[in-house]
Design a protein around this motif. Sequence first.
Motif, mmCIF file in Angstrom:
data_model
loop_
_atom_site.group_PDB
_atom_site.id
_atom_site.type_symbol
_atom_site.label_atom_id
_atom_site.label_comp_id
_atom_site.label_asym_id
_atom_site.label_seq_id
_atom_site.Cartn_x
_atom_site.Cartn_y
_atom_site.Cartn_z
ATOM 1 N N LYS A 1 -2.674 10.699 -0.307
ATOM 2 C CA LYS A 1 -2.851 9.970 0.951
ATOM 3 C C LYS A 1 -1.574 10.056 1.798
ATOM 4 O O LYS A 1 -1.213 9.127 2.509
ATOM 5 C CB LYS A 1 -3.199 8.510 0.666
ATOM 6 C CG LYS A 1 -4.493 8.350 -0.135
ATOM 7 C CD LYS A 1 -4.795 6.893 -0.428
ATOM 8 C CE LYS A 1 -6.073 6.754 -1.243
ATOM 9 N NZ LYS A 1 -6.404 5.332 -1.535
ATOM 10 N N ILE A 2 -0.910 11.191 1.702
ATOM 11 C CA ILE A 2 0.374 11.396 2.358
ATOM 12 C C ILE A 2 0.180 11.544 3.865
ATOM 13 O O ILE A 2 -0.686 12.293 4.320
ATOM 14 C CB ILE A 2 1.064 12.641 1.778
ATOM 15 C CG1 ILE A 2 1.374 12.413 0.287
ATOM 16 C CG2 ILE A 2 2.321 12.997 2.545
ATOM 17 C CD1 ILE A 2 1.728 13.675 -0.471
ATOM 18 N N GLY B 1 -2.986 9.167 -5.485
ATOM 19 C CA GLY B 1 -2.934 8.109 -4.486
ATOM 20 C C GLY B 1 -1.587 7.973 -3.811
ATOM 21 O O GLY B 1 -1.293 6.940 -3.194
ATOM 22 N N ILE B 2 -0.751 9.002 -3.889
ATOM 23 C CA ILE B 2 0.596 8.963 -3.308
ATOM 24 C C ILE B 2 0.509 8.921 -1.786
ATOM 25 O O ILE B 2 -0.235 9.681 -1.171
ATOM 26 C CB ILE B 2 1.404 10.192 -3.761
ATOM 27 C CG1 ILE B 2 1.604 10.166 -5.281
ATOM 28 C CG2 ILE B 2 2.746 10.274 -3.040
ATOM 29 C CD1 ILE B 2 2.097 11.478 -5.857
ATOM 30 N N GLY C 1 0.785 -1.219 0.000
ATOM 31 C CA GLY C 1 0.000 0.000 0.000
ATOM 32 C C GLY C 1 0.817 1.270 0.000
ATOM 33 O O GLY C 1 0.248 2.356 -0.086
ATOM 34 N N ASP C 2 2.132 1.210 0.081
ATOM 35 C CA ASP C 2 2.979 2.402 0.073
ATOM 36 C C ASP C 2 3.193 2.821 -1.372
ATOM 37 O O ASP C 2 3.814 2.110 -2.143
ATOM 38 C CB ASP C 2 4.315 2.093 0.757
ATOM 39 C CG ASP C 2 5.137 3.344 1.003
ATOM 40 O OD1 ASP C 2 4.577 4.444 0.860
ATOM 41 O OD2 ASP C 2 6.323 3.223 1.339
ATOM 42 N N VAL C 3 2.677 3.963 -1.755
ATOM 43 C CA VAL C 3 2.745 4.445 -3.133
ATOM 44 C C VAL C 3 3.646 5.677 -3.177
ATOM 45 O O VAL C 3 3.374 6.679 -2.511
ATOM 46 C CB VAL C 3 1.351 4.789 -3.667
ATOM 47 C CG1 VAL C 3 1.434 5.273 -5.114
ATOM 48 C CG2 VAL C 3 0.428 3.579 -3.574
ATOM 49 N N CYS C 4 4.709 5.591 -3.955
ATOM 50 C CA CYS C 4 5.719 6.649 -3.998
ATOM 51 C C CYS C 4 5.671 7.416 -5.315
ATOM 52 O O CYS C 4 5.119 6.956 -6.302
ATOM 53 C CB CYS C 4 7.116 6.059 -3.823
ATOM 54 S SG CYS C 4 7.322 5.083 -2.322
ATOM 55 N N ILE C 5 6.286 8.571 -5.304
ATOM 56 C CA ILE C 5 6.481 9.341 -6.530
ATOM 57 C C ILE C 5 7.552 8.657 -7.367
ATOM 58 O O ILE C 5 8.553 8.184 -6.833
ATOM 59 C CB ILE C 5 6.922 10.772 -6.186
ATOM 60 C CG1 ILE C 5 5.835 11.477 -5.365
ATOM 61 C CG2 ILE C 5 7.252 11.565 -7.436
ATOM 62 C CD1 ILE C 5 6.295 12.775 -4.735
ATOM 63 N N THR C 6 7.350 8.602 -8.668
ATOM 64 C CA THR C 6 8.363 8.075 -9.572
ATOM 65 C C THR C 6 8.690 9.105 -10.644
ATOM 66 O O THR C 6 7.889 10.013 -10.920
ATOM 67 C CB THR C 6 7.887 6.795 -10.276
ATOM 68 O OG1 THR C 6 6.782 7.111 -11.128
ATOM 69 C CG2 THR C 6 7.485 5.727 -9.271
ATOM 70 N N GLU C 7 9.849 8.951 -11.250
ATOM 71 C CA GLU C 7 10.235 9.817 -12.360
ATOM 72 C C GLU C 7 9.235 9.684 -13.501
ATOM 73 O O GLU C 7 8.883 10.667 -14.160
ATOM 74 C CB GLU C 7 11.635 9.440 -12.836
ATOM 75 C CG GLU C 7 12.187 10.347 -13.912
ATOM 76 C CD GLU C 7 13.604 9.977 -14.289
ATOM 77 O OE1 GLU C 7 13.771 9.286 -15.310
ATOM 78 O OE2 GLU C 7 14.530 10.360 -13.554
#
Length: 257
Positions: free
Chosen positions: A77-78, A55-56, A13-19
């Motif tokens: 969702k930070i 959804g980050i 469930g951990d959604v990160c920013i990507t390039e």
Amino acid sequence: MPGAKLAQSPEEGDVCITEALIIKRNLTFPEDEDLSEKMFHTIAELQTVRLDREGITTIRNLESLQNLHSLYLQANKIQRIENLACVPSLRFLSLAGNRIRQVENLRDLPYLQFLDLSENLIEKLKLDEFPQSLLILNLTGNSCTSQEGYRELVTGALPLLMDLDKQPVLERWDSDDEDKASDEEFPELSGPFCSERGAGTGHEQAQGAQTAGSPDGAPSENGDTAHPHGAPPAAQEVPGWGQQPFRHSQAGEGDTP
């Protein structure tokens, strides 16, 4: 070119920013252009990045944005403010409508002037965690605003603050400031922080206020520019601060308002 999907860490469930996501939301190229060598340099030159409603859950992977001035992360969702020291040039940050419980890790942003933390879960303020450079701060929709003496405490801790919670700090406005205002200095305030894209957050969707000609919530190129050094504005006269960008509703995630 990497896929445009969000990166998920081993923690479910951990959604990160990507390039890839930064590119997808903020860069467009002719289809026949070779991106292999140009891509990194283009990302490094970005001054404004919009990553709202993705959804980050975790802020990270911003190291390539060395010229970043404005970062839109509203309606995600930070849960924590973190990993922003790598973009010390940042002066405009929207984290409205997330799940943040405390103010932290902002003192490494010496040029930050605009901060929107409205509609989060902040109960107590650590005033020494705010950078002294702040001109505009929005904490509406957090329970910390009901603390006794809240406004006096915040304005006392931030000597440059000109606007708190969409209300001008009147004693700090100079009647001559309007003549000194520059319409070009802070173009971010020409449009509200909300976007018409469906929100995928635990906080609810944005209201339908947005700048004309700005389908993804970006400031309109033809819109009037609000500026913090003008005459004291009525709250409704500063788009994004005078309007309520987030509200609680019973709509399901992904529904449009």
